[in-house]
Write a protein that holds these residues in place. Structure first.
Motif, PDB file in Angstrom:
ATOM      1  N   ALA A   1      26.272  37.381  48.452  1.00 34.92           N
ATOM      2  CA  ALA A   1      27.069  37.024  47.270  1.00 34.92           C
ATOM      3  C   ALA A   1      28.551  37.184  47.563  1.00 34.92           C
ATOM      4  CB  ALA A   1      26.656  37.903  46.080  1.00 34.92           C
ATOM      5  N   GLN A   2      28.909  38.270  48.211  1.00 33.38           N
ATOM      6  CA  GLN A   2      30.332  38.475  48.540  1.00 33.38           C
ATOM      7  C   GLN A   2      30.804  37.419  49.515  1.00 33.38           C
ATOM      8  OE1 GLN A   2      32.224  40.764  47.102  1.00 33.38           O
ATOM      9  NE2 GLN A   2      34.042  40.117  48.220  1.00 33.38           N
ATOM     10  N   ALA A   3      29.925  37.027  50.422  1.00 30.45           N
ATOM     11  CA  ALA A   3      30.322  35.996  51.395  1.00 30.45           C
ATOM     12  C   ALA A   3      30.503  34.656  50.708  1.00 30.45           C
ATOM     13  CB  ALA A   3      29.258  35.893  52.490  1.00 30.45           C
ATOM     14  N   GLU A   4      29.610  34.331  49.744  1.00 31.30           N
ATOM     15  CA  GLU A   4      29.776  33.064  49.031  1.00 31.30           C
ATOM     16  C   GLU A   4      31.035  33.068  48.188  1.00 31.30           C
ATOM     17  OE1 GLU A   4      26.243  32.567  46.810  1.00 31.30           O
ATOM     18  OE2 GLU A   4      25.018  31.945  48.561  1.00 31.30           O
ATOM     19  N   LYS A   5      31.344  34.223  47.574  1.00 29.39           N
ATOM     20  CA  LYS A   5      32.574  34.322  46.782  1.00 29.39           C
ATOM     21  C   LYS A   5      33.784  34.101  47.659  1.00 29.39           C
ATOM     22  CE  LYS A   5      35.133  37.533  43.790  1.00 29.39           C
ATOM     23  NZ  LYS A   5      35.160  38.875  43.201  1.00 29.39           N
ATOM     24  N   ASN A   6      33.787  34.732  48.842  1.00 27.09           N
ATOM     25  CA  ASN A   6      34.933  34.587  49.741  1.00 27.09           C
ATOM     26  C   ASN A   6      35.015  33.186  50.314  1.00 27.09           C
ATOM     27  OD1 ASN A   6      35.582  37.287  49.354  1.00 27.09           O
ATOM     28  ND2 ASN A   6      34.309  37.964  51.093  1.00 27.09           N
ATOM     29  N   ALA A   7      33.888  32.509  50.458  1.00 25.87           N
ATOM     30  CA  ALA A   7      33.908  31.192  51.088  1.00 25.87           C
ATOM     31  C   ALA A   7      34.070  30.071  50.085  1.00 25.87           C
ATOM     32  CB  ALA A   7      32.600  30.987  51.858  1.00 25.87           C
ATOM     33  N   ASN A   8      34.092  30.345  48.761  1.00 20.98           N
ATOM     34  CA  ASN A   8      34.195  29.285  47.747  1.00 20.98           C
ATOM     35  C   ASN A   8      35.501  28.538  47.881  1.00 20.98           C
ATOM     36  OD1 ASN A   8      33.551  27.673  45.613  1.00 20.98           O
ATOM     37  ND2 ASN A   8      33.964  29.187  44.020  1.00 20.98           N
TER      38      ASN A   8
ATOM     39  N   ARG B   1      17.215  44.667  51.846  1.00 18.84           N
ATOM     40  CA  ARG B   1      17.287  43.371  51.159  1.00 18.84           C
ATOM     41  C   ARG B   1      18.358  43.380  50.065  1.00 18.84           C
ATOM     42  NH1 ARG B   1      10.845  41.825  50.361  1.00 18.84           N
ATOM     43  NH2 ARG B   1      10.451  41.343  52.586  1.00 18.84           N
ATOM     44  N   ALA B   2      18.485  44.486  49.320  1.00 19.97           N
ATOM     45  CA  ALA B   2      19.546  44.577  48.299  1.00 19.97           C
ATOM     46  C   ALA B   2      20.915  44.476  48.943  1.00 19.97           C
ATOM     47  CB  ALA B   2      19.394  45.897  47.525  1.00 19.97           C
ATOM     48  N   GLU B   3      21.089  45.201  50.019  1.00 21.56           N
ATOM     49  CA  GLU B   3      22.381  45.119  50.706  1.00 21.56           C
ATOM     50  C   GLU B   3      22.619  43.718  51.240  1.00 21.56           C
ATOM     51  OE1 GLU B   3      22.416  48.030  53.732  1.00 21.56           O
ATOM     52  OE2 GLU B   3      22.774  49.722  52.369  1.00 21.56           O
ATOM     53  N   ALA B   4      21.576  43.019  51.718  1.00 19.66           N
ATOM     54  CA  ALA B   4      21.749  41.652  52.232  1.00 19.66           C
ATOM     55  C   ALA B   4      22.134  40.715  51.102  1.00 19.66           C
ATOM     56  CB  ALA B   4      20.454  41.186  52.896  1.00 19.66           C
ATOM     57  N   ALA B   5      21.508  40.867  49.895  1.00 18.26           N
ATOM     58  CA  ALA B   5      21.867  39.995  48.774  1.00 18.26           C
ATOM     59  C   ALA B   5      23.311  40.232  48.373  1.00 18.26           C
ATOM     60  CB  ALA B   5      20.935  40.268  47.597  1.00 18.26           C
ATOM     61  N   THR B   6      23.716  41.494  48.310  1.00 21.83           N
ATOM     62  CA  THR B   6      25.119  41.817  47.963  1.00 21.83           C
ATOM     63  C   THR B   6      26.056  41.200  48.978  1.00 21.83           C
ATOM     64  OG1 THR B   6      24.359  43.900  46.978  1.00 21.83           O
ATOM     65  CG2 THR B   6      26.690  43.686  47.479  1.00 21.83           C
ATOM     66  N   THR B   7      25.716  41.296  50.256  1.00 23.21           N
ATOM     67  CA  THR B   7      26.581  40.750  51.322  1.00 23.21           C
ATOM     68  C   THR B   7      26.650  39.243  51.225  1.00 23.21           C
ATOM     69  OG1 THR B   7      25.935  42.599  52.755  1.00 23.21           O
ATOM     70  CG2 THR B   7      26.936  40.700  53.797  1.00 23.21           C
TER      71      THR B   7
END
Length: 502
Positions: free
Chosen positions: A399-406, A391-397
């Protein structure tokens, strides 16, 4: 069967079969017509014939160099023709040989049948030799001369009562005349019976028949040697022998008398045999009756002995059966007691083994349950740690995906806004009631609106909207020329509102 041998002139080789089927003694056919046809430049030799082919009157050989041509089709020129057709089939020739004298000077007629065929021979020119040298008439004369000499010699060596035995294929029999009674008595002899005399006569008939067969065989060999290699004699047979009518009637009468005598002898023998058979039957009946009575007495005694033996055996069997039943009952009781004892011991042993197995199984089950619970707790802790880490790795992934998709989402929103704006412009452009302009000042916009109103009303002065639009145009024009407008926008608006109120 043919009585004469001949040759004939025919129209063409193709029609040869009709002539040869009609005349059984026909050996040679000479086609008279032209065999060559300009549309069909060949000659035909039918099946079953040998042929001689000529060109301008001279005989020519075939492709293999043989002067005699075989059946088939051959290419030919207008000067080539079939001169002779010779049959390859067997021919049956019959001829009566008259005036043959027997040993006792009786003239007889012998009918003979000769089966022959025309062959080409080993040198390959037998057919040509037969056509030009022998000829059908010459062959007939040769056959008559050769056969007549042999048959006359055969007839001279036999009496007229023996000639019937010479017929080929006929049952051998020797006729007897009335004058031969003394001879018959001599043949029988003083001590010979009727059966012995008949056997002696049959041997004599067989001898005469064999003599005729030997003569025909020797005649066939001799005639074959005489006729060179162009004619092959297959068989010679004597078909019939003719005697003078008076002698034939006398022999017939004698034959009937002998047949009647033989019939009477056979009748007497049959009557004697019938009496003998009846006596034998009666004697056999008496013997059978005596044997039957003896067998009945012996059988009755044997039946009584068997009944006594059967009664003794039945008593012995009943005694043995009773002893066997008693022994069986005691053995059954003993087996039942042993079986019950063994069953009780087996039941106790079974209960003890089941208790032992039950206690062992309970201990093993408790141990297995504790081990399973510990394993479950360990696996559950490990699984929860793995879930938290995932779950921690999924949250990190995420967040990184939202940052890249902003940034991409921002550009997408701008693009959607531009598309909506273009859709609005497109709708305004397609609406005829709206005027679109890029001017920033209000005067230009009023001027365009006034122009559109005037165009819509077609320049009619009576329309109130057209009047207001015209006044706007005049005001804008006066402002452009530097003239002071006494009418401002508020007054125009008031006029417009009044007009609309009306």
């Amino acid at each position: 069967m043919a009585t004469t041998l001949s040759s004939v002139t025919i129209l063409s080789p193709v029609s040869a079969d009709a002539y040869f089927r009609t005349d059984l003694g026909l050996l040679v056919a000479q086609p008279s017509g032209m065999c060559w046809n300009p549309f069909l430049p060949f000659i035909i030799i039918p099946e079953g014939y040998n042929a001689l082919v000529t060109r301008c009157g001279a005989e020519i050989p075939d492709k293999e160099g043989h002067i005699v041509h075989k059946p088939g089709v051959q290419c030919a020129d207008p000067f080539t023709t079939v001169s002779h057709l010779v049959t390859r089939n067997h021919c049956v020739w019959n001829a009566p040989i008259k005036g043959c004298k027997t040993l006792d000077n009786v003239q007889i007629t012998i009918d003979i049948s000769v089966i022959f065929r025309i062959v080409n021979g080993a040198q390959g020119n037998g057919v040509r030799f037969f056509v030009h040298e022998v000829t059908p008439g010459g062959l007939e004369q040769q056959l008559k001369d050769s056969v007549a000499q042999e048959l006359r010699a055969l007839a001279r060596s036999m009496r007229h009562t023996e000639v019937y035995a010479c017929r080929t294929g006929a049952p051998a029999q020797v006729a007897r005349s009335v004058d031969d009674d003394d001879d018959d008595e001599d043949e029988k002899g003083p001590g010979m019976t009727f059966k012995e005399a008949e056997a002696s006569r049959a041997r004599g008939e067989d001898r005469h028949a064999q003599k005729g067969i030997d003569v025909t065989e020797a005649m066939k060999i001799k005639v074959n040697q005489t006729l060179d290699s162009c004619v092959e004699i297959v068989d010679i047979s004597i078909t019939d022998v003719g005697l003078p009518s008076s002698i034939a009637q006398q022999m017939t009468a004698r034959t009937m008398v002998r047949s009647k005598q033989a019939y009477e002898v056979m009748e007497q023998k049959f009557a004697m045999l019938e009496i003998k058979c009846e006596n034998e039957v009666e004697q056999l009946k008496l013997q059978n009756d005596e044997k039957e009575s003896k067998q009945k007495a012996v059988g009755a005694k044997e039946v009584q002995d068997l009944k006594e033996d059967l009664a003794i055996k039945r008593a012995k069997h009943r005694r043995q059966l009773a002893e066997f039943n008693e022994h069986t009952t005691s053995e059954c009781h003993k087996i039942e007691a042993d079986t019950k004892e063994q069953a009780n011991s087996l039941a106790l042993e079974k209960a003890r083994v089941l208790d032992t197995l039950r206690l062992s199984a309970q201990e093993e089950a408790a141990l297995a349950e504790a081990q399973a619970e510990a394993e479950v707790q360990r696996f559950r802790a490990k699984t929860e740690a793995t879930v938290a880490h995932n779950r921690a790795e999924a949250a990190t992934t995420v967040a990184q995906a939202e940052k890249n998709a902003n940034a991409a989402l921002k550009k997408k929103r701008e693009l959607d806004i531009d598309e909506k704006r273009l859709d609005v412009y497109q709708a305004l452009a397609s609406n005829k009631q709206v005027v679109v302009t890029d001017a920033t000042d209000a005067e230009s916009a009023r001027l365009l609106v006034s122009d559109a109103v005037l165009q819509q009303h077609g320049g009619q002065q009576s329309s109130e909207a057209a009047l207001v639009a015209k006044m706007n145009v005049l005001r804008v024009a006066s402002n452009a020329l530097g003239m002071r407008s006494e009418w401002d926008q508020s007054k125009l608006d008031g006029i417009k509102s009044q007009t609309m109120g009306r």
